[in-house]
Design a protein around this motif. Structure first.
Motif, PDB file in Angstrom:
ATOM      1  N   UNK A 262       0.819  -1.213   0.000  1.00  0.00           N
ATOM      2  CA  UNK A 262       0.000   0.000   0.000  1.00  0.00           C
ATOM      3  C   UNK A 262       0.853   1.263   0.000  1.00  0.00           C
ATOM      4  N   UNK A 263       2.041   1.185  -0.564  1.00  0.00           N
ATOM      5  CA  UNK A 263       2.908   2.350  -0.633  1.00  0.00           C
ATOM      6  C   UNK A 263       2.550   3.233  -1.813  1.00  0.00           C
ATOM      7  N   UNK A 264       1.380   3.868  -1.734  1.00  0.00           N
ATOM      8  CA  UNK A 264       0.935   4.753  -2.804  1.00  0.00           C
ATOM      9  C   UNK A 264      -0.012   5.803  -2.240  1.00  0.00           C
ATOM     10  N   UNK A 265      -0.133   6.896  -2.968  1.00  0.00           N
ATOM     11  CA  UNK A 265      -1.112   7.936  -2.642  1.00  0.00           C
ATOM     12  C   UNK A 265      -1.804   8.375  -3.920  1.00  0.00           C
TER      13      UNK A 265
ATOM     14  N   UNK B 185      -5.914  14.178  -1.710  1.00  0.00           N
ATOM     15  CA  UNK B 185      -7.247  14.712  -1.457  1.00  0.00           C
ATOM     16  C   UNK B 185      -8.223  13.731  -0.823  1.00  0.00           C
ATOM     17  N   UNK B 186      -7.810  12.460  -0.582  1.00  0.00           N
ATOM     18  CA  UNK B 186      -8.787  11.473  -0.141  1.00  0.00           C
ATOM     19  C   UNK B 186      -8.078  10.324   0.571  1.00  0.00           C
TER      20      UNK B 186
ATOM     21  N   UNK C 182       3.047  16.676  -0.548  1.00  0.00           N
ATOM     22  CA  UNK C 182       2.058  15.615  -0.333  1.00  0.00           C
ATOM     23  C   UNK C 182       2.733  14.335   0.132  1.00  0.00           C
ATOM     24  N   UNK C 183       3.843  13.983  -0.499  1.00  0.00           N
ATOM     25  CA  UNK C 183       4.556  12.763  -0.117  1.00  0.00           C
ATOM     26  C   UNK C 183       5.160  12.915   1.277  1.00  0.00           C
ATOM     27  N   UNK C 184       5.724  14.085   1.571  1.00  0.00           N
ATOM     28  CA  UNK C 184       6.323  14.309   2.888  1.00  0.00           C
ATOM     29  C   UNK C 184       5.283  14.191   3.996  1.00  0.00           C
ATOM     30  N   UNK C 185       4.138  14.820   3.790  1.00  0.00           N
ATOM     31  CA  UNK C 185       3.079  14.764   4.799  1.00  0.00           C
ATOM     32  C   UNK C 185       2.561  13.345   4.972  1.00  0.00           C
ATOM     33  N   UNK C 186       2.420  12.616   3.870  1.00  0.00           N
ATOM     34  CA  UNK C 186       1.950  11.230   3.962  1.00  0.00           C
ATOM     35  C   UNK C 186       2.973  10.359   4.681  1.00  0.00           C
ATOM     36  N   UNK C 187       4.239  10.508   4.349  1.00  0.00           N
ATOM     37  CA  UNK C 187       5.273   9.719   5.024  1.00  0.00           C
ATOM     38  C   UNK C 187       5.331  10.025   6.526  1.00  0.00           C
TER      39      UNK C 187
END
Length: 495
Positions: A269-272, A281-282, A377-382
């Motif tokens: 699940x390493x995706x956004x 956004x979701x 976006x990637x930084x916040x998700x990580x």
């Protein structure tokens, strides 16, 4: 009977019940009418090699239950504020209880293909959901279509291929349907009725824009689902219902292709998901059921817009983005075209279907999104992955796998339309109705052209619905014809 003028060499033929479409709904209608003593002909838009609509490439499973009262409660809950007429709910609940028994009565072996729980367990009535049933206990690979086509052949029910219906024929004095005209100009007279089982409108870009507000969406199923039944019924005054409802999948569509494939990415699940501005956004992993997901307290369509799916190298190496026929033999590209996705996704990267870059900035340039926004976006998700909590979108902790190692990858996932849900409105007898609720005499609808589902639906619901209202339509039309056993002329035989 009034017939439009036509050239002298145009052929005319007749039957008690005329079925338009040879998928699950059409086959069920034909069998029910025949077994009630009616003469029947099935008209199929395509040639035999491509016939059967979405039934041919679907999972081919229907859901099972033993409790009409509870399953009716579940359907009402799934419909939410888009309430259905109670007689339709009752017909659906009673009819879906007997689908397995009816299939077995045709001599078809039925089994359980796996352990499938309800997709909306939080809703009342969901505990009545009894999982899937399939031909031979195996999903997909066209088994249901072959089984039903075999049942038609055993009864000697003719299928006339390459016979696209384009216009309903009306009685000049009553306005009732007495037949239809084919694209060839041939006219088919129907003594008891015409059953529209033509599938949805997902393969017609104009209707998709009008009713779903989507541009450039690809399709998952039959290219023959172009809204023929909707247009013919609407032309003679039929009312419509829930034409803005659909079942779409997160998919990937090769550049310039009409058909898309599932993009399931099951192994990691390493995706956004990000939008055209590069912003997440979701909750990407919110369970979407068969078209809707519970997001921010509401059941909403998912996916409902073009989305960039961004993932890392570990996710790429974990397995194919899209399953092949050995895993999930469904969808036009897999079942009919035989496409097999590469095991490590490299073939699709080399083909340019999936973008690849050593850095996030390079990937953003290839995507055409602001590099700073994608990086943020990637930084916040990580950071959410490291904390084990996705405070912004509520993604479950067990799905929080970071985007860590390059190269990085992305593909644009426009909603891949599996099927539309609405069309000409029908009643509990499968009769198409006018806005006044008056049935249009002699006109019926079943299956994807006019499914029951006003909003959310569970797995196996569409096949069950098609069979139930196909049977109802065929039986009602046969009774209306007086179940005449008049033989068909040779011109109506399969060709």
């Amino acid at each position: 009977m009034h017939l439009p003028s036509h050239p002298a060499d145009v052929e005319e033929f007749s039957a008690d019940v005329v079925i338009v479409g040879s998928g699950a709904a059409g086959a069920a209608a034909a069998i029910a009418a025949h077994d009630a003593g009616a003469s029947v002909v099935v008209l199929e838009k395509t040639d035999a090699a491509h016939a059967g609509g979405n039934t041919r490439v679907s999972g081919g499973s229907w859901f099972h239950h033993d409790d009409p009262e509870q399953i009716a409660t579940y359907l009402r809950a799934l419909s939410g504020e888009r309430t259905l007429p109670e007689p339709v709910v009752r017909a659906w609940a009673d009819g879906t209880r007997t689908v397995t028994e009816w299939m077995q009565s045709l001599g078809i072996e039925v089994g359980i293909p796996g352990d499938f729980a309800p997709e909306y367990p939080e809703l009342p009535g969901s505990d009545a959901y009894g999982g899937y049933r399939s031909v031979d206990g195996v999903m997909g690979a066209g088994r249901l279509h072959r089984a039903l086509t075999g049942a038609l052949a055993e009864r000697g029910i003719p299928i006339r291929y390459d016979a696209r219906a384009v216009e309903l024929v009306l009685d000049a004095s009553t306005g009732g349907v007495t037949g239809l005209r084919l694209e060839s100009g041939d006219v088919v007279h129907a003594r008891g009725g015409v059953v529209l089982a033509t599938g949805g409108f997902e393969a017609d870009a104009e209707l998709v824009r009008e009713h779903l507000g989507l541009d450039g969406a690809s399709i998952w199923g039959s290219p023959a689902c172009t809204g023929d039944g909707l247009r013919m019924a609407q032309h003679i005054g039929a009312d419509l219902w829930h034409t803005d409802n659909m079942m779409a999948v997160t998919g990937i569509t090769p550049p310039g292709a009409r058909h898309g494939l599932f993009a399931m990415m099951l192994r990691r699940r390493g995706y956004i998901w990000v939008d055209a501005a590069g912003e997440r956004f979701v909750n990407e992993t919110a369970p979407a059921g068969h078209g809707q997901a519970l997001i921010d307290g509401c059941y909403v369509l998912k996916p409902d817009r073009p989305t960039w799916v961004v993932f890392d190298e570990r996710t790429r190496l974990a397995g194919p983005i899209s399953p092949d026929a050995s895993v999930y033999p469904v969808g036009w590209s897999v079942v009919m075209d035989g496409y097999a996705w590469s095991a490590d996704n490299t073939a699709e990267i080399d083909a340019g279907w999936v973008l690849r870059a050593d850095t996030l900035a390079g990937l953003a340039d290839a995507m055409g999104v602001p590099p700073a926004a994608l990086a943020a976006s990637v930084t916040a998700y990580n950071a959410a992955c490291a904390a084990g909590v996705d405070e912004r979108f509520g993604r479950a902790p067990g799905t929080l796998e970071p985007l860590a190692d390059g190269p990085f990858h992305a593909f644009l996932s426009k909603p891949v339309l599996a099927w539309t849900s609405g069309g000409p409105r029908r009643d509990e007898h499968a009769r198409v109705v006018r806005p006044s609720d008056e049935p249009i005499a002699g006109l019926y609808a079943a299956g994807g052209v006019s499914s029951t589902y006003s909003w959310a639906k569970d797995g196996g619901f569409h096949i069950a619905d098609a069979i139930v209202f196909g049977r109802i339509a065929g039986g009602h039309a046969a009774a209306r014809a007086g179940a005449s056993s008049t033989p068909l002329p040779l011109s109506a035989a399969a060709r």
